[in-house]
Scaffold this active site. Sequence first.
Site, short mmCIF file in Angstrom:
data_model
loop_
_atom_site.label_atom_id
_atom_site.label_comp_id
_atom_site.label_asym_id
_atom_site.label_seq_id
_atom_site.Cartn_x
_atom_site.Cartn_y
_atom_site.Cartn_z
CG LEU A 93 -2.12 -0.89 1.14
CD1 LEU A 93 -2.58 -1.10 2.54
CD2 LEU A 93 -2.94 -0.86 0.23
CE LYS A 123 10.97 -4.03 6.84
NZ LYS A 123 10.06 -3.94 7.86
CG ASP A 180 9.61 -1.19 10.56
OD1 ASP A 180 8.63 -0.50 9.78
OD2 ASP A 180 10.05 -2.20 10.16
#
Length: 530
Positions: A271, A319, A356
């Site tokens: 998204l 990541k 995060d």
Amino acid sequence: MPRSKLSELGKMNSAPPYPPRLLPLRLPRVCVAVIGSDPNEMAEKAELLVRDNPFLEFRLDYLSKPALAIPRIKRFFESHPGTVVIATCRRVANGGKFRGSIASQLDLLNKAAAAGCQVVDVELQTAAKCKPQQLQKLRTRAALILSFHDFRATKKLDETLEKMLGYTADFYKIVSTATLLSDNVTMIKFLGREGDRHSLIGMCMGEQGIISRVLGVRAGSVFTFGSAVAGEETAPGQVTAQELRNVYRIEQVDVATRVYGVAGDPISHSLSPTIMNAAFRRENVNAVFLSLHAKTLKDLLTCVREIPIHGVSVTMPYKETILSHLDNTDAHSTKIGACNTVVRAQDGKLYGFNTDTAGIVRPLERRLNTLESARILVIGAGGAARAAVFGLKERGSEVYILNRTAAPAKKLAHQAHARIIKRADLKKLAFDVIINATPVGMGNQRESPLQEHEINARYVFDMIYDPAETRFLKLARARGAQIIPGIEMFVHQAARQFEIWTGKPAPFDEMLRVVLLALQERANRFAAGK
Ligand code: NAP
């Protein structure tokens, strides 16, 4: 393009010879491909589209009897004289659906031009097999796009153009297939080299071709193609015209537009383009955010350098591995051992951050006045759990870790000076917050990382955002806890990325609004079985 100019173009077909060299300057950047099961359906769709899209392509080859479309096309132009339409009747051998002969293909295109289509598309393979006079005849009626599609790769673009230039045409369209993100670099460089000398239309097909579909127009492609609606793509990787305009703001993309993207494998569910493009639009940032399906880190890094890409939102599986490719990383990301945000500085150096943590800490700080001394249970010991544990410890929380496998939990507890807890001991403690940092409960309503009687906390935070309310959150609600859905983490970490990239405060409410809307649409599509 102003409507008056378009209507001028619209009227021109009745007054040959057509001066096609004027056309490129006047065309909108997006041509919408229109298909239909019969001529009426195609024309009705065109009539609906034409209000927002003055430039269409009629794909005659999608019709079982294309000749029947000619009178309908004529009627269409009577009521929509300002519309510019390309007639295409691509043969099966060249990637289309038309099964007729070359003679009948040319006959149809001639008739479509006589009916009002100002532009016709002829494949290089067809051109090679017909007489020069046949193409010339077509060109007296309409501007000619000579097209070539490579459904396998992006290669030999210069040689292909060289071959095509052997035929006189008004536009040369070369469409290749991107199997790597860096194929877009090849296409964009080609457009940059040749776009000034010839009227080119160029893009890459495939999921990885999105970069060229959006940026090709600033590199030198006269226009690009979009589908009318999702599910009616006429080429692999085509996005809807509405998305090109509203999400990627293709009409505004210029040399100063900064390029950002989310990179991972897989990536189609992300998204991030929805939320980041909405944020750029709201804050008037001249930037575009793309979905980058990177099969390898090397491929991604080539694009970052060559496009160039100014910032990357990094997701699974890169990541951790991206860290060794960065010039510098903030201390927090180094501790976590994962980076989800890359910034490319003016000098081309790459810097890494991890947002995060902001995605976890910010929703909690909004609710609890302080995280100092808050007793928090983190379930999981993977990347997201590490971001939570280090971030919370930095704010003075008392952090407990519960994980399926002992070793990563022990390692994390040791590194972050947190504690380990066994599941059997949960009943001995009450927590201020329990955070689920595992994928348990993702995409279903059956699984939960804890049973109802094990939930003993004021707040329960699930990092999962699909479904919006997980089984874990439902159980927590039933236990009287206040719940924090994963979408808050998603929006807060994206907001922090926006701040890092632009130096501006993020339009949080707008970002939350668009992402909730997108999730709702996704749920509706799922419910409708699409
Ligand atoms: P990860 O690095 O793969 O770690 C997964 C963790 O979950 C590991 O500790 C693993 O335990 C545990 N786990 C996996 N399957 C399990 C199972 N069936 N039962 C019990 N434990 C299990 O993943 P991650 O990147 O940390 O992501 C974790 C979750 O956070 C994902 O659902 C992800 O979608 C979500 N997330 C959300 C956002 C957001 O913006 N909302 C951002 C990042 C991540 P073992 O050590 O035993 O394998």
